[in-house]
Design a protein around this motif. Structure first.
Motif, PDB file in Angstrom:
ATOM      1  N   ARG A  58       0.894  -1.005   0.098  1.00 23.70           N
ATOM      2  CA  ARG A  58      -0.071  -0.004  -0.166  1.00 23.70           C
ATOM      3  C   ARG A  58       0.879   1.238   0.047  1.00 23.70           C
ATOM      4  O   ARG A  58       0.047   2.513   0.108  1.00 23.70           O
ATOM      5  CB  ARG A  58      -0.897   0.063   1.223  1.00 23.70           C
ATOM      6  N   HIS A  59       2.149   1.068  -0.148  1.00 24.54           N
ATOM      7  CA  HIS A  59       3.000   2.229  -0.322  1.00 24.54           C
ATOM      8  C   HIS A  59       3.420   2.511  -1.628  1.00 24.54           C
ATOM      9  O   HIS A  59       3.426   1.458  -2.417  1.00 24.54           O
ATOM     10  CB  HIS A  59       4.388   1.975   0.671  1.00 24.54           C
ATOM     11  N   SER A  80       1.067   4.345   4.575  1.00 27.08           N
ATOM     12  CA  SER A  80      -0.224   4.165   5.373  1.00 27.08           C
ATOM     13  C   SER A  80       0.071   4.521   6.676  1.00 27.08           C
ATOM     14  O   SER A  80      -0.843   4.267   7.516  1.00 27.08           O
ATOM     15  CB  SER A  80      -0.819   2.949   5.217  1.00 27.08           C
ATOM     16  N   ALA A 102      -3.538   7.991   3.903  1.00 28.94           N
ATOM     17  CA  ALA A 102      -2.478   8.022   3.000  1.00 28.94           C
ATOM     18  C   ALA A 102      -1.536   9.380   3.481  1.00 28.94           C
ATOM     19  O   ALA A 102      -2.134  10.431   3.226  1.00 28.94           O
ATOM     20  CB  ALA A 102      -2.826   8.093   1.516  1.00 28.94           C
ATOM     21  N   ASP A 133      -6.104   2.205  -4.309  1.00 24.41           N
ATOM     22  CA  ASP A 133      -6.192   1.273  -3.171  1.00 24.41           C
ATOM     23  C   ASP A 133      -7.510   1.010  -2.500  1.00 24.41           C
ATOM     24  O   ASP A 133      -7.826  -0.353  -2.054  1.00 24.41           O
ATOM     25  CB  ASP A 133      -5.394   1.844  -2.257  1.00 24.41           C
ATOM     26  N   TYR A 136      -8.094   3.874   1.548  1.00 25.19           N
ATOM     27  CA  TYR A 136      -7.699   5.327   2.451  1.00 25.19           C
ATOM     28  C   TYR A 136      -8.927   6.414   2.400  1.00 25.19           C
ATOM     29  O   TYR A 136      -9.590   6.364   1.492  1.00 25.19           O
ATOM     30  CB  TYR A 136      -6.369   5.875   1.552  1.00 25.19           C
TER      31      TYR A 136
END
Length: 193
Positions: A58-59, A80, A102, A133, A136
């Protein structure tokens, strides 16, 4: 005649081969623009870019590469992790919890490549990534308003949620940037809407 910077720079997800050059842009910024130099508790992610931004699903770490010489001209990252308390105010950490936030980080442009729209393009790509994603609920960042152009840039994209100059005397301004709506997936032919 003005250069067409939209074709001069390639925006892409950082590869392992980009990490040393991206790190150099970031370290140059913390020494030159922030005047703090490298401080491990603030800048540890710069040393481990792979662990901080490349490996986690998720980065994201993006680079703007100058197509004339292949150098990294600018960086931007997203993770995150919400703002931690301390050093940030408790209410801020509660408003932007890790996992749901985020956080935009390391949006830095090498001085020789500034004023070409790179930061805005990089942030746009990160906002698209955060929207895709789906997990977020907000986009947060903090900046040092003492860096020339930083506060005006972020004010053009988001809203100040806390100006610590007014609260604690610290040179930190916290922003929320509007999250983008995820792009709709095209409806399959014949499917009901």
């Amino acid at each position: 005649m003005r250069d067409d910077y939209s074709t001069r720079y390639s925006i892409r997800e950082a590869t392992t081969d980009d990490l040393d050059s991206a790190r150099a842009v970031m370290l140059d910024t913390v020494y030159r623009d922030f005047g703090t130099g490298y401080v491990p508790r603030w800048h540890g992610d710069i040393i481990d870019l792979h662990g901080a931004y490349v490996a986690p699903a998720r980065h994201m770490l993006l680079v703007a590469v100058d197509t004339l010489d292949g150098s990294v001209a600018a960086t931007a990252a997203l993770d995150s992790r919400g703002p931690a308390h301390p050093p940030n105010p408790r209410w801020l950490a509660e408003r932007y919890p890790s996992g749901e936030t985020a956080q935009l980080r390391r949006v830095y442009t090498h001085p020789g490549h500034r004023r070409r729209g790179l930061a805005r393009r990089l942030v746009g790509e990160l906002l698209d990534f955060a929207a895709a994603d789906g997990g977020y609920r907000s986009v947060y960042l903090h900046t040092d308003p003492g860096v020339p152009g930083a506060e005006a840039f972020w004010r053009s994209l988001g809203e100040v949620v806390c100006d610590e100059r007014e609260v604690t005397g610290q040179r930190v301004v916290h922003f929320e940037v509007p999250a983008r709506v995820p792009a709709r997936t095209p409806v399959a032919a014949g499917a009901r809407t």
